[in-house]
Design an enzyme around this catalytic site. Structure first.
Site, PDB file in Angstrom:
ATOM      1  N   ARG A  88       0.804  -1.222   0.000  1.00 56.77           N
ATOM      2  CA  ARG A  88       0.000   0.000   0.000  1.00 56.77           C
ATOM      3  C   ARG A  88       0.838   1.274   0.000  1.00 56.77           C
ATOM      4  NH1 ARG A  88      -2.882  -3.857   1.710  1.00 56.77           N
ATOM      5  NH2 ARG A  88      -0.922  -4.449   2.640  1.00 56.77           N
ATOM      6  N   THR A  89       1.773   1.364   0.931  1.00 59.83           N
ATOM      7  CA  THR A  89       2.456   2.647   1.124  1.00 59.83           C
ATOM      8  C   THR A  89       3.301   2.995  -0.103  1.00 59.83           C
ATOM      9  OG1 THR A  89       2.542   2.069   3.458  1.00 59.83           O
ATOM     10  CG2 THR A  89       3.845   3.961   2.765  1.00 59.83           C
ATOM     11  N   LYS A 117      25.928  -4.335  -0.082  1.00 58.85           N
ATOM     12  CA  LYS A 117      27.395  -4.326  -0.155  1.00 58.85           C
ATOM     13  C   LYS A 117      27.995  -3.652   1.078  1.00 58.85           C
ATOM     14  CE  LYS A 117      26.947  -3.375  -5.071  1.00 58.85           C
ATOM     15  NZ  LYS A 117      27.156  -2.236  -5.974  1.00 58.85           N
ATOM     16  N   ARG A 138      11.203   3.767   3.756  1.00 62.75           N
ATOM     17  CA  ARG A 138      10.783   2.737   4.724  1.00 62.75           C
ATOM     18  C   ARG A 138      12.019   1.936   5.099  1.00 62.75           C
ATOM     19  NH1 ARG A 138       5.626  -1.124   4.708  1.00 62.75           N
ATOM     20  NH2 ARG A 138       4.743   0.901   5.248  1.00 62.75           N
ATOM     21  N   HIS A 166       4.751   5.649  11.689  1.00 61.46           N
ATOM     22  CA  HIS A 166       4.294   5.571  10.307  1.00 61.46           C
ATOM     23  C   HIS A 166       3.318   6.744  10.136  1.00 61.46           C
ATOM     24  CE1 HIS A 166       3.210   4.105   6.480  1.00 61.46           C
ATOM     25  NE2 HIS A 166       2.847   2.864   6.762  1.00 61.46           N
TER      26      HIS A 166
END
Ligand code: CP
Length: 343
Positions: A88-89, A117, A138, A166
């Protein structure tokens, strides 16, 4: 695994409290002009900044009805850096940018990122800000959005930082409550589920504090209760709240029931009994299938759900979680417009 993707091992409640305390110590004023601002925590918002955001969101809802693409943000590029799974986000941020005529570049898996890396987040951010005008991030580690913002010259939007916050989810949650109840005052909300690791309920609690006569009821297994730091903050603010570990009369009498899934991914990393604990907790609470027949409460969930809301509930008029999810696009369109162009 880089430093930024190490499992969360610290006491989240203490860390959270320290974060809140440091925020208030700095006494950052609430956002008024959004242009160029980082969006990191719900506490950056007061009622006036939310009103600005919601006013813009209503305009975006009108625009979306025509399902057209405008050129409002045509000079701009959004980078979505998602180092944890998301449907969704990420897609709603990207859809929002495309609908407003902007371009999107995306890193949607840590596996294909230079973080694999060993690159540290600060270096990634320094490079990505040369490519884009705004970053939605995120990340599995709490505080990473703030860390990125400390290094970036372009706005950082926190799209979920570990068990932290959030905020853009909380904006759409509050917007949904306003739409469904027709008011943002005088109601009781039950938050049910993983209140410890579920970042959406942390951000939502901070936003609901802004409105009068809201009673908070927290229902969670003991292991998943709301962090002490947030509870102590509510006490200091004189906000009414109650807690229990099972659905009770107050849950059924609520105006809003906000359900969250068990954050298995975080519990599994938290201690050596994590996998077994997550499995037990996953089945320890569920909204009964006949809940909407007994309670008037609107049912919200940030999604994705596991088994905490049975599918029989979905057809009920009070099951608002897919309507809630749909507001993610106009909210994020509004936010991108405000951050890139101003109010
Ligand atoms: N609500 C939410 O954050 O969903 P995603 O994890 O799918 O983005």
């Amino acid at each position: 695994m880089t430093q930024e993707t190490q499992p969360v091992t610290q006491d989240l409640s203490l860390e959270r409290e320290a974060q809140v305390a440091s925020f208030y110590k700095e006494n950052t004023p609430p956002i008024r002009n959004f242009k160029g601002r980082d969006i990191l925590l719900a506490e950056q918002f007061d009622r006036e900044s939310l009103e600005i955001l919601f006013h813009e969101t209503s305009k975006m809802e009108e625009l979306l009805k025509e399902r057209k693409i405008t050129d409002l943000l045509s000079p701009f590029i959004l980078a979505t850096l998602f180092y944890e799974p998301s449907t969704r986000t990420r897609l709603s941020f990207e859809t929002s940018m495309v609908r407003l005529g902007g371009k999107v570049i995306s890193e949607s898996s840590v596996q294909f990122s230079s973080q694999m890396k060993g690159e540290v987040l600060e270096d990634t951010i320094r490079v990505v800000e040369e490519c884009a005008d705004v970053i939605a991030l995120r990340h599995p580690k709490e505080g990473s959005a703030q860390k990125a913002a400390d290094f970036a010259f372009i706005p950082i939007i926190n799209a979920g930082d570990g068990g932290g916050q959030h905020p853009t989810q909380a904006f759409l949650d509050v917007y949904t409550i306003k739409k469904e109840l027709g008011r943002l005052e005088d109601f009781t909300i039950t938050m049910l589920g993983d209140l410890r690791f579920g970042r959406t309920v942390h951000s939502l609690t901070y936003l609901l504090l802004l409105f009068p006569n809201i009673s908070l009821h927290f229902v969670a297994p003991a292991y998943l209760k709301m962090p002490e730091g947030i509870l102590r903050f509510l006490e200091r603010k004189g906000v009414e709240f109650s807690q229990t570990n099972q659905l009770d009369e107050k849950t059924y009498d609520s105006d809003v029931v906000y359900v969250t899934r068990v954050q298995e991914e975080r519990i599994k990393e938290f201690d050596s009994f994590g996998p077994q604990r997550a499995e037990l907790l996953k089945n320890s609470y569920q909204l009964p299938a006949d809940f909407p027949k007994i309670s008037k409460a609107i049912i919200l969930h940030p999604l994705p759900r596991l088994n905490e809301i049975p599918p029989e509930v979905d057809q009920s008029p009070t099951a608002a979680f897919f309507r809630q999810s749909s507001y993610g696009i106009p909210i994020r369109m509004a936010l991108l417009k405000l951050v890139l162009l101003g109010n």
